[in-house]
Design an enzyme around this catalytic site. Structure first.
Site, short mmCIF file in Angstrom:
data_model
loop_
_atom_site.label_atom_id
_atom_site.label_comp_id
_atom_site.label_asym_id
_atom_site.label_seq_id
_atom_site.Cartn_x
_atom_site.Cartn_y
_atom_site.Cartn_z
N CYS A 121 69.38 46.77 19.75
CA CYS A 121 68.85 46.91 20.29
C CYS A 121 68.36 46.91 22.10
O CYS A 121 67.56 47.79 22.49
CB CYS A 121 67.01 46.38 19.78
N LEU A 122 69.69 46.53 22.24
CA LEU A 122 69.55 46.51 23.44
C LEU A 122 70.78 48.25 23.45
O LEU A 122 70.63 48.94 24.83
CB LEU A 122 69.96 45.33 24.55
#
Length: 218
Positions: A121-122
């Protein structure tokens, strides 16, 4: 970093050029967070959010499938009580047009990201945004992965793509830049006192000493 400004004063962050996106700090993601002590990530991301508020840096909150993965952690939502996080189905935040449009609407190109998990997600939005002309900074200690290896490999991969790894205290320091900037110095000091660990304890001690009347016995 996706531009030529890899070194020099222009490579540092300023509040006027920055925009923050905080990604998926939700119970489900914390449940399998093993690269960091979870309470430390909570402390750091809330500290980052509070710093952004002190410096009037636009901050976008996002969740993924919050009806199943849980609502944004309360400490983070409390910093921006009026803001409803953008709830996505896309794993990659940067594929959600609402998030991208919100970032672009600020007109800012220094994109500061933190999220769970680092490797998914990053990394995914960081790598994509870097390829689209943004100067992307990944706040590594306000993020975390399912293992130390997962986190570390994600950071390495992002660096190869031109993303700059940074910690939340470093972000605050670059935003403040000069302790003579009185407008934000009190707020910055308060954030450090609340979330800066030993720095906060030392600051409270310094304030105690400065408040001690001259000539009094210790």
């Amino acid at each position: 970093m996706s531009t030529e400004n890899k070194a020099g004063l222009d490579a540092l962050l300023t509040p006027e050029e920055s925009v923050v996106v905080l990604i998926d700090h939700q119970p489900f993601q914390f449940a399998n967070l093993n690269s960091h002590e979870p309470t430390m990530v909570v402390n750091n991301v809330v500290g980052l959010a509070k710093a952004a508020k002190v410096f009037d840096v636009p901050t976008i909150l996002t969740t993924v499938l919050e009806e199943r993965g849980g609502l944004l952690i309360q400490g983070l939502q409390d910093v921006f009580p009026e803001q409803k996080p953008i709830n996505r189905t896309f794993i990659n935040t940067w594929q959600d047009e609402r998030v991208v449009d919100a970032v672009k609407a600020t007109g800012r190109k220094k994109l500061i990201l933190a999220g769970l998990w680092t490797e998914i997600c990053l990394a995914m939005p960081a790598i994509q945004a870097a390829g689209e002309g943004f100067e992307v900074f990944a706040v590594t200690d306000a993020s975390g992965g399912v293992s130390k290896e997962a986190h570390d490999m994600a950071v390495r991969r992002m660096v190869q793509a031109g993303v700059v790894p940074i910690t939340w205290i470093a972000v605050l320091g670059e935003w403040q830049r000069d302790w003579a900037r009185e407008k934000t110095v009190q707020g910055a000091a308060e954030v450090q006192a609340q979330h800066g660990g030993a720095t906060g304890v030392a600051f409270a001690w310094e304030m105690q000493l400065l408040a001690t009347p001259a000539g009094s016995e210790a």
